[in-house]
Design an enzyme around this catalytic site. Structure first.
Site, PDB file in Angstrom:
ATOM      1  N   ASN A   9       0.826  -1.252  -0.077  1.00  0.00           N
ATOM      2  CA  ASN A   9       0.107   0.079   0.037  1.00  0.00           C
ATOM      3  C   ASN A   9       0.789   1.064  -0.151  1.00  0.00           C
ATOM      4  O   ASN A   9       1.504   1.580   0.973  1.00  0.00           O
ATOM      5  CB  ASN A   9      -0.977  -0.002   1.517  1.00  0.00           C
ATOM      6  CG  ASN A   9      -1.806   1.205   1.607  1.00  0.00           C
ATOM      7  OD1 ASN A   9      -1.803   2.086   0.545  1.00  0.00           O
ATOM      8  ND2 ASN A   9      -2.451   1.229   2.821  1.00  0.00           N
ATOM      9  N   TRP A  10       0.921   1.801  -1.141  1.00  0.00           N
ATOM     10  CA  TRP A  10       1.852   2.969  -1.138  1.00  0.00           C
ATOM     11  C   TRP A  10       1.376   4.188  -0.766  1.00  0.00           C
ATOM     12  O   TRP A  10       2.141   5.363  -0.818  1.00  0.00           O
ATOM     13  CB  TRP A  10       2.245   3.198  -2.856  1.00  0.00           C
ATOM     14  CG  TRP A  10       3.284   2.046  -3.229  1.00  0.00           C
ATOM     15  CD1 TRP A  10       3.817   0.961  -2.654  1.00  0.00           C
ATOM     16  CD2 TRP A  10       3.591   1.831  -4.639  1.00  0.00           C
ATOM     17  NE1 TRP A  10       4.534   0.247  -3.215  1.00  0.00           N
ATOM     18  CE2 TRP A  10       4.624   0.500  -4.643  1.00  0.00           C
ATOM     19  CE3 TRP A  10       3.505   2.600  -5.769  1.00  0.00           C
ATOM     20  CZ2 TRP A  10       5.190   0.218  -5.708  1.00  0.00           C
ATOM     21  CZ3 TRP A  10       4.182   2.162  -6.890  1.00  0.00           C
ATOM     22  CH2 TRP A  10       5.048   0.939  -6.862  1.00  0.00           C
ATOM     23  N   LYS A  11      -0.044   4.263  -0.084  1.00  0.00           N
ATOM     24  CA  LYS A  11      -0.580   5.488   0.290  1.00  0.00           C
ATOM     25  C   LYS A  11      -0.205   6.685  -0.427  1.00  0.00           C
ATOM     26  O   LYS A  11      -0.284   6.532  -1.627  1.00  0.00           O
ATOM     27  CB  LYS A  11       0.115   5.629   1.898  1.00  0.00           C
ATOM     28  CG  LYS A  11       0.030   4.272   2.560  1.00  0.00           C
ATOM     29  CD  LYS A  11       0.058   4.332   4.197  1.00  0.00           C
ATOM     30  CE  LYS A  11      -0.277   3.262   4.815  1.00  0.00           C
ATOM     31  NZ  LYS A  11       0.063   3.104   6.237  1.00  0.00           N
ATOM     32  N   HIS A  95      -9.561   0.989   5.008  1.00  0.00           N
ATOM     33  CA  HIS A  95      -8.088   1.214   5.696  1.00  0.00           C
ATOM     34  C   HIS A  95      -8.444   1.969   7.050  1.00  0.00           C
ATOM     35  O   HIS A  95      -9.278   3.153   7.042  1.00  0.00           O
ATOM     36  CB  HIS A  95      -7.180   1.769   4.902  1.00  0.00           C
ATOM     37  CG  HIS A  95      -5.873   1.920   5.430  1.00  0.00           C
ATOM     38  ND1 HIS A  95      -5.276   2.600   6.424  1.00  0.00           N
ATOM     39  CD2 HIS A  95      -4.794   0.828   5.199  1.00  0.00           C
ATOM     40  CE1 HIS A  95      -4.038   2.417   6.536  1.00  0.00           C
ATOM     41  NE2 HIS A  95      -3.874   1.165   5.939  1.00  0.00           N
ATOM     42  N   GLU A 167      -5.208  -5.153  10.637  1.00  0.00           N
ATOM     43  CA  GLU A 167      -4.026  -4.112  10.657  1.00  0.00           C
ATOM     44  C   GLU A 167      -4.444  -3.457  12.081  1.00  0.00           C
ATOM     45  O   GLU A 167      -5.163  -2.446  12.092  1.00  0.00           O
ATOM     46  CB  GLU A 167      -4.408  -3.176   9.423  1.00  0.00           C
ATOM     47  CG  GLU A 167      -3.858  -3.745   8.136  1.00  0.00           C
ATOM     48  CD  GLU A 167      -3.331  -2.544   7.351  1.00  0.00           C
ATOM     49  OE1 GLU A 167      -2.236  -2.834   6.655  1.00  0.00           O
ATOM     50  OE2 GLU A 167      -4.025  -1.602   7.153  1.00  0.00           O
ATOM     51  N   GLY A 173       2.527   2.143  11.031  1.00  0.00           N
ATOM     52  CA  GLY A 173       3.481   3.059  10.934  1.00  0.00           C
ATOM     53  C   GLY A 173       4.448   3.663  12.084  1.00  0.00           C
ATOM     54  O   GLY A 173       4.836   4.672  12.176  1.00  0.00           O
ATOM     55  N   GLY A 234       3.030  -1.269   4.236  1.00  0.00           N
ATOM     56  CA  GLY A 234       2.970   0.340   4.087  1.00  0.00           C
ATOM     57  C   GLY A 234       4.529   0.733   3.778  1.00  0.00           C
ATOM     58  O   GLY A 234       4.837   0.378   2.526  1.00  0.00           O
ATOM     59  N   GLY A 235       4.948   1.411   4.590  1.00  0.00           N
ATOM     60  CA  GLY A 235       6.466   1.892   4.406  1.00  0.00           C
ATOM     61  C   GLY A 235       7.395   1.202   3.706  1.00  0.00           C
ATOM     62  O   GLY A 235       7.995   1.387   2.730  1.00  0.00           O
TER      63      GLY A 235
HETATM   64  P1  13P Z   1       3.090   0.244   7.732  1.00  0.00           P
HETATM   65  O1  13P Z   1       3.607  -0.976   7.035  1.00  0.00           O
HETATM   66  O2  13P Z   1       3.759   1.675   7.378  1.00  0.00           O
HETATM   67  O3  13P Z   1       2.927   0.307   9.144  1.00  0.00           O
HETATM   68  O4  13P Z   1       1.666   0.614   7.137  1.00  0.00           O
HETATM   69  C1  13P Z   1       0.704  -0.576   7.251  1.00  0.00           C
HETATM   70  C2  13P Z   1      -0.527  -0.057   6.297  1.00  0.00           C
HETATM   71  O5  13P Z   1      -1.176   0.693   7.007  1.00  0.00           O
HETATM   72  C3  13P Z   1      -0.681  -1.189   5.353  1.00  0.00           C
HETATM   73  O6  13P Z   1      -1.917  -0.650   4.795  1.00  0.00           O
END
Ligand code: 13P
Length: 252
Positions: A9-11, A95, A167, A173, A234-235
């Protein structure tokens, strides 16, 4: 058994150029289908160019959000049909960042999920408790409420196309990953709820992903659990070196 799913998930990161470069890099590293499914979810602006960059690649494309409406005067919204047209196979719905920062509540998330299914796409429904809810001993009731409401009114067979991502909000994060035991316990609980709602076969086949500070350092231990059928990253998915190490996880 369906393949484990490793999704990035590149947000709200990456320009079109950066997203396409990362997608090309990833497809060079994984040119053929492997025993795990890979999906990336770039921002809306990069979906179509990334889908072009992934033509004839086993890597799938996902969106991070969707409208619950099919079309019309909804300024700023993007429909599930548009996402299918742009080359998406998956859509993340509910999310925690959307729940927390943009006021998305369960009934709305359920309408989005149904819109995704109607468009022939696969929803990734995110659920998870906050730290305060966990500390109050409410983690499982919260998750149960999100599952019941998020998957409401699904027709038999729809669940086969759904993915659930656990999650925990406190792990997103923060660098504070759930321990494999905590994740396994929550996943087993989610599966038992799915069994109650949709039956044994559907629950056994459902892929439940873990998300929250997944890194190359903790992926192998997380994936050891038979309850964890993949991850939503995510990150660590923004860097193709670390994301590819996550994809190449090995158990134990
Ligand atoms: P992180 O891996 O950055 O903690 O984010 C997780 C996330 O929200 C994936 O959707």
């Amino acid at each position: 058994m369906t393949k484990p799913l490793i999704a990035g998930n590149w947000k709200m990161h990456m320009t079109v150029g950066e997203a396409v470069a990362c997608a090309r890099h990833l497809r060079e590293l994984f040119p053929e289908p492997i025993d795990r499914e890979i999906v990336i979810a770039p921002p809306f602006t990069a979906l179509w160019p990334v889908s072009q960059a992934l033509t004839d690649s086993p890597i799938g494309l996902g969106a991070q959000n969707v409208s619950d409406e099919p079309k019309g005067a909804f300024t700023g919204e993007v429909s599930a049909g548009m996402l299918a047209d742009a080359g998406c196979r998956y859509v993340i719905v509910g999310h925690s960042e959307r729940r927390r920062l943009f006021g998305e509540e369960d009934a709305w998330i359920n309408r989005k999920l149904i819109a995704v299914l109607k468009a022939g796409l696969a929803p990734i429904l995110c659920v998870g408790e906050t730290l305060a809810q966990r500390e109050a001993g409410d983690a499982f009731p919260v998750i149960e409420g999100q599952i019941n409401a998020g998957l409401k009114n699904l027709e038999a067979g729809d669940i086969a196309r759904c993915v659930v991502a656990y999650e925990p909000v406190w792990a997103i994060g923060t660098g504070r990953t759930a321990t494999p035991a905590q994740a396994e316990e929550a996943h087993a609980f989610i599966r038992s709820r799915i069994r109650g709602l949709f039956g044994e076969t559907q629950s056994a086949d459902l892929r439940i992903l873990y998300g929250g500070s997944v890194t190359p350092d903790n992926i192998d231990r997380l994936m050891e659990s038979i309850e964890i059928n993949g991850v939503l990253v995510g990150g660590a998915s923004l860097n193709i070196e670390s994301f590819s190490r996550i994809i190449r996880y090995s158990k134990g």
